[in-house]
Design a protein around this motif. Structure first.
Motif, mmCIF file in Angstrom:
data_model
loop_
_atom_site.group_PDB
_atom_site.id
_atom_site.type_symbol
_atom_site.label_atom_id
_atom_site.label_comp_id
_atom_site.label_asym_id
_atom_site.label_seq_id
_atom_site.Cartn_x
_atom_site.Cartn_y
_atom_site.Cartn_z
ATOM 1 N N LEU A 1 -34.972 42.839 -8.307
ATOM 2 C CA LEU A 1 -35.797 41.849 -8.810
ATOM 3 C C LEU A 1 -34.764 41.022 -9.746
ATOM 4 C CD1 LEU A 1 -39.353 43.424 -9.217
ATOM 5 C CD2 LEU A 1 -38.368 42.349 -7.256
ATOM 6 N N ASP A 2 -35.203 39.594 -9.784
ATOM 7 C CA ASP A 2 -34.505 38.935 -10.658
ATOM 8 C C ASP A 2 -35.333 38.725 -12.254
ATOM 9 O OD1 ASP A 2 -32.921 37.034 -12.193
ATOM 10 O OD2 ASP A 2 -33.609 35.345 -10.896
ATOM 11 N N ILE A 3 -35.273 40.149 -12.914
ATOM 12 C CA ILE A 3 -35.966 39.690 -14.166
ATOM 13 C C ILE A 3 -34.862 39.798 -15.336
ATOM 14 C CG2 ILE A 3 -37.883 41.091 -13.034
ATOM 15 C CD1 ILE A 3 -36.835 43.723 -14.424
ATOM 16 N N ASN A 4 -35.470 39.372 -16.526
ATOM 17 C CA ASN A 4 -34.558 39.005 -17.865
ATOM 18 C C ASN A 4 -34.567 40.553 -18.328
ATOM 19 O OD1 ASN A 4 -34.965 36.266 -17.509
ATOM 20 N ND2 ASN A 4 -36.739 36.136 -18.483
ATOM 21 N N ILE A 5 -35.158 41.423 -18.289
ATOM 22 C CA ILE A 5 -34.879 42.771 -18.846
ATOM 23 C C ILE A 5 -33.979 43.656 -18.217
ATOM 24 C CG2 ILE A 5 -36.167 44.840 -20.075
ATOM 25 C CD1 ILE A 5 -38.443 43.245 -20.152
ATOM 26 N N ASN A 6 -32.862 44.041 -18.736
ATOM 27 C CA ASN A 6 -32.052 45.118 -18.182
ATOM 28 C C ASN A 6 -32.395 46.455 -18.773
ATOM 29 O OD1 ASN A 6 -29.913 46.865 -17.580
ATOM 30 N ND2 ASN A 6 -28.256 44.832 -17.499
ATOM 31 N N TYR B 1 -35.568 50.970 -14.169
ATOM 32 C CA TYR B 1 -34.516 50.115 -13.534
ATOM 33 C C TYR B 1 -34.298 50.423 -12.243
ATOM 34 C CZ TYR B 1 -29.489 49.036 -13.305
ATOM 35 O OH TYR B 1 -28.410 48.443 -13.035
ATOM 36 N N SER C 1 -33.477 39.429 -5.155
ATOM 37 C CA SER C 1 -33.277 38.075 -5.662
ATOM 38 C C SER C 1 -32.244 37.310 -4.852
ATOM 39 C CB SER C 1 -32.914 38.337 -7.050
ATOM 40 O OG SER C 1 -31.731 39.125 -7.224
ATOM 41 N N THR D 1 -36.875 47.982 -10.336
ATOM 42 C CA THR D 1 -36.750 46.586 -10.339
ATOM 43 C C THR D 1 -35.453 46.184 -10.235
ATOM 44 O OG1 THR D 1 -36.468 46.856 -12.877
ATOM 45 C CG2 THR D 1 -38.726 46.667 -12.265
#
Length: 406
Positions: free
Chosen positions: A27-32, A21, A149, A24
């Protein structure tokens, strides 16, 4: 597999998720990964139950804030506003971010874990700052964000993290000199990056908090003067060589119609005030600001379509009325009161660092809605997480386990 082995594995997974966490978060990632860590923490409760002792009133004020904003949904009288849509926005903005503080009860944070997390955050900001400087060296301009992002996320994360690590770098403590040097390098390299990001409230917030940190952390007046002079000279040179940044700097006090950013804020603040005046007790509803603004309160001089009033207090008052607004004010009054008292009594670095974070964040909240705000949720997650670290390090929360290994 034994119960203790399962617990060890779950703890390693939770810590790994927290580190991911921290790596990242821009960053715009799907996993929180914070939510993932929380889920594994819930699973851990099936195997071991923590014993929790709380020695502060923080959770009373947090609960009062959550309750009052919820009441604004139940008793709202805006026509055609459904409780279902209100509850969805309420859950997303007010409830979900509490994971940041609730995870403290699912993983036994020690000082080494907190420093590891902060160091990973510092590394992420350092790499991002270097990339922004690289972008500038290739003649890119505008609202530079590096790997982030969007610029508003980077803006508020700088405000939350940098005062903490700058405090850790300068304030007298038992931290290793290598770690303090790493934090200091991160802060110094982020200075040009932040100037090139061109977000004025970040300049103001960090200028104030950095000055206080230097003034309190360094004891010799000559060193204080030298440190401040060096930073001011560096900033002067950078602004002189960046016309766009210099224009942004000189526009801070310009509220004329030609300065769209500043003038627009005055208009939306007036719109939010009008919402509150006409709906004083429970506001226009959580998540309903944009619709009301667009249909009923937008100024004819406005040139932007706004989803929030760019001020947390006005956002609370316009959407949740006096009920939510007063609970927000009381929450932050208590946060300041407790932190200042703790610092005066203990002079602990954790209380000082959190106080600087709190101050910078509060300044940011004057011109944006980054606490329980629309769209960007990470800042509220981090704010609650840092609040939890403060409570743990100052022994306002003590967690123990029945298993002897813990």
């Amino acid at each position: 597999m034994s119960k203790s082995k399962i617990i060890d594995i779950l703890d390693k997974i939770i810590l790994s998720c927290l580190i991911l966490y921290a790596l990242t978060f821009l960053l715009d990632i799907n996993i929180n990964f914070l939510t993932t860590a929380f889920i594994f923490g819930i699973i851990k409760l099936f195997f071991i139950k923590p014993k929790i002792k709380i020695y502060s009133k923080h959770f009373y004020f947090i609960a009062f804030f959550i309750l009052c904003t919820f009441l604004s949904i139940i008793f709202n009288n805006i026509p055609d506003l459904t409780i279902t849509s209100n509850l969805s926005a309420y859950k997303s903005r007010f409830i979900s971010p509490l994971i940041g503080i609730l995870i403290l009860f699912l993983f036994k944070f020690e000082k080494k874990h907190i420093l590891l997390f902060l160091s990973t955050l510092s590394f992420s900001l350092l790499i991002n700052a270097i990339f922004i400087i690289y972008q500038v060296s290739h003649d890119l301009s505008g609202r530079l964000v590096g790997f982030a992002s969007n610029y508003m996320l980077l803006c508020v994360m700088n405000i939350l993290i940098l005062p903490i690590i700058f405090s850790l770098a300068l304030y007298k403590s038992k931290l290793s000199n290598k770690l303090r040097l790493f934090y200091l390098i991160t802060v110094l390299i982020n200075i040009p990056a932040i100037i090139f990001e061109n977000t004025r409230i970040v300049w103001i917030a960090l200028s104030i908090t950095y000055f206080i940190i230097i003034l309190i952390s360094l004891k010799k007046k000559k060193i204080i003067l030298l440190f401040i002079s060096a930073i001011v000279l560096c900033c002067y040179i950078l602004f002189q060589n960046s016309p766009q940044s210099f224009d942004r700097l000189t526009s801070i006090t310009n509220i004329s119609y030609q300065n769209q950013s500043n003038y627009e804020r005055l208009l939306m603040w007036q719109s939010a005030t009008n919402m509150f005046i006409e709906h004083p007790l429970f506001g226009v509803g959580v998540g309903n600001y944009h619709e009301q603004y667009t249909n009923n309160y937008r100024s004819p001089y406005s040139r932007e379509d706004q989803w929030h009033p760019h001020n947390v207090l006005l956002a609370m008052l316009s959407e949740t009325g006096l009920i939510g607004g007063i609970s927000y004010i009381l929450l932050f009054i208590y946060l300041y009161y407790n932190t200042v008292i703790t610092y005066l009594n203990t002079k602990s670095i954790s209380s000082f660092a959190y106080l600087m974070c709190l101050l910078a964040y509060s300044i940011n909240c004057l011109t944006d809605s980054m606490f329980c705000g629309h769209n960007i949720k990470s800042p509220t997650n981090f704010f609650w997480l840092f609040t939890g670290f403060y409570l743990i390090l100052n022994k306002y929360i003590i967690i123990s386990y029945t298993n002897k290994k813990y």
